[in-house]
Scaffold this active site. Sequence first.
Site, PDB file in Angstrom:
ATOM      1  N   GLN A 186       0.826  -1.203   0.000  1.00  0.00           N
ATOM      2  CA  GLN A 186       0.000   0.000   0.000  1.00  0.00           C
ATOM      3  C   GLN A 186       0.860   1.252   0.000  1.00  0.00           C
ATOM      4  O   GLN A 186       0.540   2.243  -0.659  1.00  0.00           O
ATOM      5  CB  GLN A 186      -0.913   0.020   1.230  1.00  0.00           C
ATOM      6  CG  GLN A 186      -1.745   1.298   1.351  1.00  0.00           C
ATOM      7  CD  GLN A 186      -2.637   1.288   2.570  1.00  0.00           C
ATOM      8  OE1 GLN A 186      -3.405   0.361   2.776  1.00  0.00           O
ATOM      9  NE2 GLN A 186      -2.540   2.309   3.398  1.00  0.00           N
ATOM     10  N   GLU A 187       1.974   1.199   0.728  1.00  0.00           N
ATOM     11  CA  GLU A 187       2.818   2.381   0.857  1.00  0.00           C
ATOM     12  C   GLU A 187       3.688   2.635  -0.363  1.00  0.00           C
ATOM     13  O   GLU A 187       3.841   3.783  -0.789  1.00  0.00           O
ATOM     14  CB  GLU A 187       3.706   2.246   2.110  1.00  0.00           C
ATOM     15  CG  GLU A 187       2.949   2.198   3.413  1.00  0.00           C
ATOM     16  CD  GLU A 187       2.107   3.438   3.636  1.00  0.00           C
ATOM     17  OE1 GLU A 187       2.534   4.524   3.212  1.00  0.00           O
ATOM     18  OE2 GLU A 187       1.022   3.320   4.214  1.00  0.00           O
ATOM     19  N   SER A 188       4.289   1.604  -0.940  1.00  0.00           N
ATOM     20  CA  SER A 188       5.303   1.848  -1.976  1.00  0.00           C
ATOM     21  C   SER A 188       5.217   0.939  -3.191  1.00  0.00           C
ATOM     22  O   SER A 188       6.038   1.066  -4.103  1.00  0.00           O
ATOM     23  CB  SER A 188       6.699   1.678  -1.365  1.00  0.00           C
ATOM     24  OG  SER A 188       6.952   0.297  -1.089  1.00  0.00           O
TER      25      SER A 188
END
Length: 338
Positions: free
Chosen positions: A282-284
């Site tokens: 989700q982040e990267s």
Amino acid sequence: MNQLEQVKESGVLTVLTRYDPTTYYESANGFSGLEYDLVQLFAEHLQVKTAYILPDTFAAILQKTRSGEADFSAAGISITEERKQHFLFPPAYQQISEQLICRSGTHRPKDAKDLVNGILEAVKGTSHMQTLEKLKQSIPELQWQSNATLDTDGLLYLLNERLIDYTIADSNQMTLIRRFYPKLNVAFYISPIRYLAWAFKKSDDLSLYNEAVIFFNKIKKNHRLEQLIERHYGHTRNIKYVGNCTFRLHFQSHLPQYQALFQSAADQHEFDWRLLAAIGYQESHWNKHAVSPTGVKGSMMLTQATASQVGVADRTDPRESIFGGALYLLKFPNNYLW
């Protein structure tokens, strides 16, 4: 007894806000929203509880603030010269711009002059109306409808259903709601950069206002504000209309490189490695070189402040980032403030 003393004596901070993804809303895990989190932090700073008032319209929020029906408003309020005549604003917490929104499959205006042949509707009482009034000075033929009952989310729904041709939304609102309306597009920016802040009634009693100034200076200095903004908006940089296809490609090409690190870091703290991997995606998108406009970076998109908290020296090193993210998840399981 001044206002600050009254709040502490009563033990309750009363705040005007509005129900919106950018401000205050109820999720499966309870209440959330950037404004909600900021107010809760301020209440913690004051060591009091909170009470929220949600008027039916944005105009009513401003009116009730001026009449002193709450301690202040935390409702995504833009600082404008007109509003400075009636309200006091502590340091701004977010920068936004007003955007002209249209729908795919319809005429896409290039500038404000192109709006004269369509139905333009905006929310009464907002800075959007002030923007339109200023534009009308140079474009006399510009017309619009002022809606006193719907909020911006409601007008975006009308636009999506082709019931109107154009509306205006703040950039932070479009960032969060566009995933639900993939056919809505930003035609152009219709205002200069604006800043959002809490609004206090103008008064000789500045005690609570001054405490809010101290509070915002504090959370800017210790990066807590940066972390909150990243929490509420960081995930949007990865929202794409072809997200499922992208995930399948990354699952095959990226995850095998880092799966052992996710498993090792998760085992160290006794939780499911798939949860850690999901947060990393989700982040990267499992990209060790990822960098956001707000300065977070690496596989787990750690802020500089968060990296320092968990002992990460190099945020772009996958091992450091993943193990640091796992430690932060262990310490603050409800935050995910990467």
